[in-house]
Structure formats: structure tokens, C-alpha cells
Design a protein around this motif. Structure first.
Motif, PDB file in Angstrom:
ATOM      1  N   ILE A  34       0.836  -1.201   0.000  1.00 54.15           N
ATOM      2  CA  ILE A  34       0.000   0.000   0.000  1.00 54.15           C
ATOM      3  C   ILE A  34       0.869   1.249   0.000  1.00 54.15           C
ATOM      4  CG2 ILE A  34      -1.681   1.358   1.326  1.00 54.15           C
ATOM      5  CD1 ILE A  34      -2.787  -1.298   2.391  1.00 54.15           C
ATOM      6  N   THR A  35       0.502   2.203  -0.849  1.00 48.57           N
ATOM      7  CA  THR A  35       1.157   3.506  -0.856  1.00 48.57           C
ATOM      8  C   THR A  35       0.169   4.542  -0.327  1.00 48.57           C
ATOM      9  OG1 THR A  35       2.535   2.949  -2.770  1.00 48.57           O
ATOM     10  CG2 THR A  35       2.266   5.287  -2.256  1.00 48.57           C
ATOM     11  N   LEU A  36       0.513   5.177   0.790  1.00 48.65           N
ATOM     12  CA  LEU A  36      -0.300   6.250   1.352  1.00 48.65           C
ATOM     13  C   LEU A  36       0.218   7.570   0.797  1.00 48.65           C
ATOM     14  CD1 LEU A  36      -0.440   5.011   5.048  1.00 48.65           C
ATOM     15  CD2 LEU A  36      -2.340   5.030   3.422  1.00 48.65           C
ATOM     16  N   VAL A  37      -0.653   8.318   0.142  1.00 46.25           N
ATOM     17  CA  VAL A  37      -0.249   9.563  -0.500  1.00 46.25           C
ATOM     18  C   VAL A  37      -0.765  10.743   0.320  1.00 46.25           C
ATOM     19  CG1 VAL A  37      -0.216  10.883  -2.642  1.00 46.25           C
ATOM     20  CG2 VAL A  37      -0.447   8.385  -2.729  1.00 46.25           C
ATOM     21  N   GLY A  38       0.169  11.563   0.820  1.00 49.90           N
ATOM     22  CA  GLY A  38      -0.240  12.701   1.623  1.00 49.90           C
ATOM     23  C   GLY A  38       0.889  13.247   2.455  1.00 49.90           C
ATOM     24  N   GLU A  42       1.873  14.117   9.039  1.00 45.96           N
ATOM     25  CA  GLU A  42       0.553  13.780   9.572  1.00 45.96           C
ATOM     26  C   GLU A  42       0.316  12.272   9.550  1.00 45.96           C
ATOM     27  OE1 GLU A  42      -1.759  15.881  10.930  1.00 45.96           O
ATOM     28  OE2 GLU A  42      -0.102  17.308  10.850  1.00 45.96           O
ATOM     29  N   ILE A  43       0.724  11.618   8.486  1.00 46.27           N
ATOM     30  CA  ILE A  43       0.524  10.170   8.346  1.00 46.27           C
ATOM     31  C   ILE A  43       1.276   9.405   9.430  1.00 46.27           C
ATOM     32  CG2 ILE A  43       1.046   8.178   6.859  1.00 46.27           C
ATOM     33  CD1 ILE A  43       0.442  10.026   4.456  1.00 46.27           C
ATOM     34  N   LYS A  44       2.493   9.828   9.697  1.00 52.42           N
ATOM     35  CA  LYS A  44       3.341   9.102  10.647  1.00 52.42           C
ATOM     36  C   LYS A  44       2.852   9.212  12.094  1.00 52.42           C
ATOM     37  CE  LYS A  44       7.685   8.355   8.287  1.00 52.42           C
ATOM     38  NZ  LYS A  44       9.155   8.478   8.319  1.00 52.42           N
ATOM     39  N   LYS A  45       1.936  10.127  12.366  1.00 49.76           N
ATOM     40  CA  LYS A  45       1.348  10.212  13.699  1.00 49.76           C
ATOM     41  C   LYS A  45       0.560   8.952  14.040  1.00 49.76           C
ATOM     42  CE  LYS A  45       0.769  15.267  13.806  1.00 49.76           C
ATOM     43  NZ  LYS A  45      -0.238  16.357  13.846  1.00 49.76           N
ATOM     44  N   TYR A  46       0.050   8.269  13.003  1.00 49.33           N
ATOM     45  CA  TYR A  46      -0.814   7.098  13.211  1.00 49.33           C
ATOM     46  C   TYR A  46      -0.186   5.805  12.699  1.00 49.33           C
ATOM     47  CZ  TYR A  46      -4.002  11.042  13.621  1.00 49.33           C
ATOM     48  OH  TYR A  46      -4.581  12.232  13.987  1.00 49.33           O
ATOM     49  N   LEU A  47       0.934   5.904  11.989  1.00 51.00           N
ATOM     50  CA  LEU A  47       1.548   4.728  11.376  1.00 51.00           C
ATOM     51  C   LEU A  47       2.434   4.003  12.397  1.00 51.00           C
ATOM     52  CD1 LEU A  47       1.774   3.146   8.729  1.00 51.00           C
ATOM     53  CD2 LEU A  47       3.735   4.575   8.133  1.00 51.00           C
ATOM     54  N   ILE A  48       1.976   2.841  12.823  1.00 47.61           N
ATOM     55  CA  ILE A  48       2.703   2.052  13.822  1.00 47.61           C
ATOM     56  C   ILE A  48       3.513   0.951  13.142  1.00 47.61           C
ATOM     57  CG2 ILE A  48       2.457   0.545  15.840  1.00 47.61           C
ATOM     58  CD1 ILE A  48      -0.167   2.088  16.416  1.00 47.61           C
ATOM     59  N   LYS A  49       2.857   0.232  12.224  1.00 49.76           N
ATOM     60  CA  LYS A  49       3.522  -0.855  11.509  1.00 49.76           C
ATOM     61  C   LYS A  49       3.701  -0.453  10.048  1.00 49.76           C
ATOM     62  CE  LYS A  49       1.551  -4.400  14.536  1.00 49.76           C
ATOM     63  NZ  LYS A  49       0.731  -5.637  14.610  1.00 49.76           N
ATOM     64  N   GLU A  50       4.941  -0.413   9.602  1.00 52.51           N
ATOM     65  CA  GLU A  50       5.237   0.054   8.246  1.00 52.51           C
ATOM     66  C   GLU A  50       5.474  -1.073   7.255  1.00 52.51           C
ATOM     67  OE1 GLU A  50       8.110   3.185   8.034  1.00 52.51           O
ATOM     68  OE2 GLU A  50       7.664   3.881  10.061  1.00 52.51           O
ATOM     69  N   GLU A  51       5.257  -2.308   7.665  1.00 52.66           N
ATOM     70  CA  GLU A  51       5.494  -3.443   6.767  1.00 52.66           C
ATOM     71  C   GLU A  51       4.595  -3.365   5.539  1.00 52.66           C
ATOM     72  OE1 GLU A  51       5.609  -8.345   6.816  1.00 52.66           O
ATOM     73  OE2 GLU A  51       4.908  -7.244   8.560  1.00 52.66           O
ATOM     74  N   ARG A  52       5.206  -3.284   4.370  1.00 56.97           N
ATOM     75  CA  ARG A  52       4.536  -3.215   3.071  1.00 56.97           C
ATOM     76  C   ARG A  52       3.660  -1.966   2.927  1.00 56.97           C
ATOM     77  NH1 ARG A  52       1.186  -7.084   3.187  1.00 56.97           N
ATOM     78  NH2 ARG A  52       1.863  -8.185   5.032  1.00 56.97           N
ATOM     79  N   ILE A  53       3.970  -0.923   3.715  1.00 53.98           N
ATOM     80  CA  ILE A  53       3.279   0.362   3.594  1.00 53.98           C
ATOM     81  C   ILE A  53       4.323   1.451   3.363  1.00 53.98           C
ATOM     82  CG2 ILE A  53       1.858   2.101   4.738  1.00 53.98           C
ATOM     83  CD1 ILE A  53       0.532  -0.130   6.317  1.00 53.98           C
ATOM     84  N   SER A  54       4.184   2.205   2.275  1.00 50.79           N
ATOM     85  CA  SER A  54       5.101   3.302   1.976  1.00 50.79           C
ATOM     86  C   SER A  54       4.322   4.609   1.905  1.00 50.79           C
ATOM     87  CB  SER A  54       5.829   3.049   0.652  1.00 50.79           C
ATOM     88  OG  SER A  54       4.900   2.923  -0.411  1.00 50.79           O
ATOM     89  N   ILE A  55       5.056   5.714   1.975  1.00 52.38           N
ATOM     90  CA  ILE A  55       4.438   7.036   1.946  1.00 52.38           C
ATOM     91  C   ILE A  55       4.966   7.821   0.749  1.00 52.38           C
ATOM     92  CG2 ILE A  55       4.128   9.219   3.155  1.00 52.38           C
ATOM     93  CD1 ILE A  55       4.571   7.696   5.784  1.00 52.38           C
ATOM     94  N   ALA A  83      -2.260   9.908  -6.186  1.00 42.77           N
ATOM     95  CA  ALA A  83      -2.715   8.529  -5.948  1.00 42.77           C
ATOM     96  C   ALA A  83      -3.247   7.906  -7.233  1.00 42.77           C
ATOM     97  CB  ALA A  83      -3.780   8.500  -4.853  1.00 42.77           C
ATOM     98  N   VAL A  84      -4.008   8.679  -8.003  1.00 48.58           N
ATOM     99  CA  VAL A  84      -4.545   8.183  -9.279  1.00 48.58           C
ATOM    100  C   VAL A  84      -3.422   7.968 -10.287  1.00 48.58           C
ATOM    101  CG1 VAL A  84      -6.062   8.714 -11.230  1.00 48.58           C
ATOM    102  CG2 VAL A  84      -6.815   9.220  -8.904  1.00 48.58           C
ATOM    103  N   ARG A  85      -2.441   8.875 -10.282  1.00 48.51           N
ATOM    104  CA  ARG A  85      -1.322   8.734 -11.227  1.00 48.51           C
ATOM    105  C   ARG A  85      -0.451   7.516 -10.924  1.00 48.51           C
ATOM    106  NH1 ARG A  85       1.339  14.544 -11.328  1.00 48.51           N
ATOM    107  NH2 ARG A  85       3.133  13.273 -11.997  1.00 48.51           N
TER     108      ARG A  85
END
Length: 332
Positions: A34-38, A42-55, A83-85
């Protein structure tokens, strides 16, 4: 490995809902990235587990008050457009946003593009039914005006989705109308009825709005104007009923005691009629899955939107829709 991009800044509960849902999805699906776009901070305030998640960092976002076409063209580095691109440029198989609906539709058309043979994509949510199975309504506002061939295309796409993702062997396809009898309605519904009778789908005829929640059809097709009225009416009625119930059940000590006993039942009813369990509204007709989550989506609703996108990619729904549309064009 499947890849999904998420507009982490769109919606009322962003980015908390998106981040928590992404973490749950990464735990649920071992073959998903999963790629979180933003906004990374702000995202890292809630991101605890980063396995297979990128920003993918950006500070720009499209607001609900922005004019869709203008915003997509001017805010090229917004979380939604980026995100669409990701899909357009092959770094993601599907994308999700809870942001501005018109902007997502515009971005999807500009960057992902339509399936050949689909004149106009449809915005299509799953709505609840009393039996808990739900039904797919196409269209709820992507196109306010429609022609008969557009509704036939909606029917084909909805039929394919329900077969492949919802595992309904022979989806019942109905036409939203003012009466169930043949010959009812305006010129659009009359001509559409004739075309659907000859289409290679399980067409069950006209459907009245009052019967939708009874589960009389698995797929219901409509022009976007009528479909949007139905969607808003269902949402408004459900909200009003729950408000009335809450007011009555807290009006006296006796009512509060009765409510405490019945609380598990009320929770079950609320969950059964909640949109959050069904995922988002798909923009069907595009070359890749683009899912519009509800603006007020919480973690549960976003997770089910991810599940929906995952299943659409896994079951190759877009590829099958392309094939079915091509068949229908060749048969004409």
C-alpha cells in the motif's frame, strides 16, 4: 505482489482512518503493498507498523469545496491526483479516495481512462438490504443525463462485478422505474427496458424504489439523477430513523433501562444497514479500479474499500468487463 494507492488526505477522518485501515489491510493480505499519499508528518502520527506500507509525500490536497476539473488540472501534486497517477504509471493496480467525488471522477477519466466501448463510467455503491446481502446501484451521480445504451453498459458492468466479487452466480438486474409493469416510465426507461430484455444478463424487469431494501434485485440501473435521489433518500431516512429511536430510548428512565437491554440488537441492526461494511462506490468503466469511499468513512469503511479494490484486482473484474462489453458491441 498487488499494489494499491490511497489518498490519505481525503475525507472527514483523514489521515487517521486511512492509515489505520492500511495497517489492518496489510496484516490481512500478505500479498498486498500500500502507498499512502499525503502529508508524511501527519501520516506518521498514526503509522505504527510500516510493513509493506510506503508514503508518497505531498502537502497539497483537493478540498471538497474545490471545483473538480479546475482542481485536478491545477493541483497536480495533490494527494488525490498523485494517488490516481500511481495507477496510470503502473506503480499501483487500484486506487482509493474519500475526497471530492467530482475531482476523483475527473482524475480517473484523465489519468486512468475509460474502457473501450464504455461511453460513460458510473459511480456505483453497494447499498444495504434487509437480508444483509446488499445491492449495487449504477449510477448515483457520475452522469446526470443518460441514454439507453449507457444503462445497458451499467447493467453489464454491475452484472460482472456481482458475479466476480460478490459471488452471486446469476445476479438479478433490475431497472429503476416508477412502476413494475412493462411499458412504465419515460422514454429513457421504456427504450432501456427493451434493450435489457435482449441483453445477455438475468434481467428481472422494472424495480420500484420502495422495494430496493427488500433485496428484489442484486443490480439496479438508473440515470445518475434518479440514482442520486435514491441514494440520498436512503441515507437521510436511515439517519432520521436512528435519531428518532435514540431520542425515544433516552426520553425516560424506563426507556433507558429498556435500551440498555436491547443495545446489542440495535448495534446489530445498525451494522446491517451501515454502508461501512460494503466498501466504497466504484467508478465502473475505467481501465483500473478506482474506489470512492464515503466522505465520513472511518477505519472500518476504508478497510472495506481496500478489500473491495483488492478483490476487483484479484478477480480481474476490469478485464472481464472489457471482454463482456466487447461481446455486446459485436452482437449489435
Amino acid at each position: 505482489m498487488m499494489k494499491i494507492s490511497i489518498d490519505a488526505m481525503g475525507g472527514d477522518n483523514a489521515p487517521k482512518a486511512q492509515v489505520e485501515a492500511a495497517q489492518k489491510a496489510a496484516q490481512t493480505y500478505s500479498d498486498l503493498e500500500i502507498t499512502l499519499v499525503g502529508n508524511e508528518e501527519e501520516i506518521k502520527k498514526y503509522l505504527i507498523k510500516e510493513e509493506r506500507i510506503s508514503i508518497l509525500h505531498t502537502t497539497e490536497k483537493i478540498e471538497d469545496t474545490d471545483q473538480p476539473t479546475t482542481a485536478v488540472r491545477r493541483k497536480k501534486d495533490s494527494s488525490m491526483v498523485l494517488a490516481v497517477r500511481e495507477v496510470k504509471e503502473g506503480r499501483a493496480d487500484a486506487t482509493i479516495s474519500a475526497g471530492n467525488t467530482g475531482a476523483l471522477m475527473t482524475a480517473g477519466l484523465l489519468h486512468v481512462g475509460r474502457i473501450k466501448g464504455i461511453d460513460r463510467p458510473a459511480l456505483s455503491p453497494m447499498l444495504p438490504t434487509l437480508n444483509g446481502k446488499g445491492f449495487l446501484l449504477l449510477d448515483v451521480g457520475a452522469n446526470m443525463d443518460a441514454k439507453p445504451q449507457h444503462l445497458v453498459q451499467y447493467a453489464i458492468m454491475g452484472h460482472t462485478y456481482m458475479q466476480m466479487v460478490r459471488n452471486v452466480r446469476q445476479p438479478r438486474v433490475g431497472l429503476l422505474n416508477v412502476g413494475t409493469e412493462n411499458g412504465k416510465g419515460n422514454e429513457l426507461t421504456k427504450e432501456t427496458f427493451s434493450l435489457l430484455e435482449n441483453a445477455n444478463i438475468n434481467f428481472v424487469g422494472n424495480i420500484e424504489a420502495r422495494d430496493l431494501l427488500n433485496g428484489v434485485a442484486d443490480v439496479v440501473v438508473s440515470d445518475g439523477f434518479s440514482g442520486n435521489l435514491v441514494l440520498k433518500s436512503i441515507e437521510g431516512t436511515a439517519g432520521a430513523l436512528f435519531s428518532i429511536m435514540k431520542k425515544e430510548l433516552t426520553s425516560s428512565l424506563f426507556s433507558k433501562m429498556a435500551a440498555a437491554v436491547l443495545k446489542p440488537r440495535f448495534r446489530k441492526i445498525k451494522n446491517q444497514m451501515s454502508y461501512s461494511q460494503y466498501g466504497g462506490a466504484g467508478l465502473y468503466g475505467l481501465k483500473a479500479p478506482v474506489i470512492k469511499a464515503h466522505g465520513s468513512s472511518d477505519e472500518t469503511a476504508v478497510f472495506h474499500a481496500i478489500r473491495q479494490a483488492y478483490e476487483m484486482v484479484d478477480q480481474q473484474v476490469v478485464t472481464i468487463i472489457k471482454s463482456e462489453v466487447a461481446k455486446s458491441v459485436n452482437e449489435e
